[in-house]
Scaffold this motif. Structure first.
Motif, PDB file in Angstrom:
ATOM      1  N   ALA A 150       0.839  -1.213   0.000  1.00 15.34           N
ATOM      2  CA  ALA A 150       0.000   0.000   0.000  1.00 15.34           C
ATOM      3  C   ALA A 150       0.869   1.257   0.000  1.00 15.34           C
ATOM      4  N   VAL A 151       1.973   1.217   0.739  1.00 14.91           N
ATOM      5  CA  VAL A 151       2.872   2.379   0.785  1.00 14.91           C
ATOM      6  C   VAL A 151       3.546   2.567  -0.575  1.00 14.91           C
ATOM      7  N   ALA A 152       3.983   1.471  -1.192  1.00 16.52           N
ATOM      8  CA  ALA A 152       4.614   1.573  -2.520  1.00 16.52           C
ATOM      9  C   ALA A 152       3.629   2.156  -3.544  1.00 16.52           C
ATOM     10  N   GLU A 153       2.387   1.677  -3.509  1.00 14.85           N
ATOM     11  CA  GLU A 153       1.354   2.169  -4.444  1.00 14.85           C
ATOM     12  C   GLU A 153       1.056   3.659  -4.246  1.00 14.85           C
ATOM     13  N   ALA A 154       1.090   4.103  -2.987  1.00 10.84           N
ATOM     14  CA  ALA A 154       0.701   5.489  -2.695  1.00 10.84           C
ATOM     15  C   ALA A 154       1.695   6.485  -3.275  1.00 10.84           C
ATOM     16  N   GLN A 169       6.574   9.905  -0.226  1.00 10.61           N
ATOM     17  CA  GLN A 169       7.932   9.688   0.287  1.00 10.61           C
ATOM     18  C   GLN A 169       8.020   9.794   1.799  1.00 10.61           C
ATOM     19  N   GLU A 170       7.357  10.794   2.374  1.00  9.64           N
ATOM     20  CA  GLU A 170       7.467  11.032   3.822  1.00  9.64           C
ATOM     21  C   GLU A 170       6.062  11.192   4.400  1.00  9.64           C
ATOM     22  N   GLY A 171       5.794  10.502   5.521  1.00  8.09           N
ATOM     23  CA  GLY A 171       4.483  10.628   6.153  1.00  8.09           C
ATOM     24  C   GLY A 171       4.223   9.484   7.104  1.00  8.09           C
ATOM     25  N   HIS A 177       9.123   6.700   5.445  1.00 13.04           N
ATOM     26  CA  HIS A 177      10.332   7.509   5.227  1.00 13.04           C
ATOM     27  C   HIS A 177      10.993   7.026   3.941  1.00 13.04           C
ATOM     28  N   GLN A 178      11.348   7.959   3.063  1.00 13.92           N
ATOM     29  CA  GLN A 178      11.952   7.641   1.758  1.00 13.92           C
ATOM     30  C   GLN A 178      11.108   6.615   0.995  1.00 13.92           C
ATOM     31  N   GLY A 179       9.798   6.799   1.069  1.00 12.10           N
ATOM     32  CA  GLY A 179       8.863   5.978   0.303  1.00 12.10           C
ATOM     33  C   GLY A 179       8.610   4.586   0.853  1.00 12.10           C
ATOM     34  N   ILE A 236      -0.615   9.137   4.654  1.00 12.75           N
ATOM     35  CA  ILE A 236      -0.801  10.572   4.911  1.00 12.75           C
ATOM     36  C   ILE A 236       0.564  11.253   4.790  1.00 12.75           C
ATOM     37  N   PRO A 237       0.723  12.222   3.907  1.00 13.63           N
ATOM     38  CA  PRO A 237       2.036  12.855   3.740  1.00 13.63           C
ATOM     39  C   PRO A 237       2.387  13.814   4.886  1.00 13.63           C
ATOM     40  N   SER A 238       3.689  13.980   5.123  1.00 17.07           N
ATOM     41  CA  SER A 238       4.096  14.947   6.158  1.00 17.07           C
ATOM     42  C   SER A 238       4.613  16.221   5.470  1.00 17.07           C
TER      43      SER A 238
END
Lengths: 132, 132, 132
Positions: B24-28, B31-33, B99-101, B130-132
């Motif tokens: 899910a993180v890779a698909e989103a 980079q940071e959040g 962090h870093q995707g 959610i991005p930071s």
């Protein structure tokens, strides 16, 4: 992402990390949002409560004895099953409001890293500030 | 928002969902959040811990027996009060650093969906980045 | 940041705050993200579960008796150690998905403020909506 590093001196120990979180929020320069606190271990956890010395000791006793001492399977691999199980139940993360550039905590709230399998020379907590 | 769907085979069962969260993180593509994990049920929960087979079984035993068997009022409506009560105390949500995707987890950390009232053909977990 | 204020009438009491959270999300006007719910006290907490009257009473009994009655040190300062300890373990915060401008909860999920040291005339919960 910022990493707070800690060393612990006791098998079970609460360490107040509130000041480190205030610093991280000040450094981030974000006015409105939330501060994410994430403990990077499986035998330690994060809680919020009052910083009163007697209560700190009470917490140390309560988390040490929260689960029964039993014949856990993981103890054949590494003799710290109860620490893992307690950490899983108490929880490793926390999101705290940030408002007007400052961490928002209630009058009596402090944030504690909870060591459950110490002493350990190096424990790490990831801290981020997410804007709203 | 992405939904992870699961089926469970046992009354009490830990299912490792770490790979689904990495996906899910890779698909989103953020980079940071932080990655939000939210279990959409009242008789299951989410925990973080080490993926070791003995410890997984220990967790299943511990969450099954965390609360006393008692004459709960909800058991007159549906015979699963203890599952509801355990789920409420353990918690249904988690925020993990990105962090870093990539999802940031400690060396020993995996994320588990915890079935407390199975088997169930369809359980759902909402995932967002959610991005930071 | 919005603050929900509550008053409690019993020593231990669950108050359903789901409608207040729906209102906060509608007011924020954010389509996708998460809703942060943070209890600003050290003797109350936040849980998610089904709103069924019998289960509400079961939760009140379970959180009141989750930890043993013991000779806690904090009781020499203020006679509410068990409330503090229970609140620390259950947890004070929650992040709920927001999708298409609405709070995403499972069919049976409601959000409760849990009073552990009442009655209290004024309790506060911070609510924010964070966009994704």
């Amino acid at each position: 992402m910022k990493t707070i590093t800690l060393s612990t001196a006791q098998p079970t120990e609460l360490l107040d990390i509130t000041n480190e979180l205030h610093d991280a929020v000040a450094e981030a320069g974000i006015q409105e949002g939330v501060c994410s606190v994430f403990c990077l271990h499986t035998t330690s956890c994060i809680i919020v409560n009052e910083h009163e010395p007697g209560l700190k000791q009470d917490f140390e006793t309560v988390v040490r004895e929260l689960l029964p001492q039993a014949a856990y399977r993981h103890d054949c691999v590494d003799n710290n099953a109860r620490s893992h199980l307690t950490a899983g139940i108490v929880g490793c993360n926390l999101m705290i409001p940030v408002h007007q550039g400052r961490l928002v905590l209630g009058t009596w709230q402090s944030v504690f890293f909870v060591e459950l399998d110490g002493p350990r020379p190096r424990r790490s907590v990831a801290v981020q500030v997410i804007p709203s």
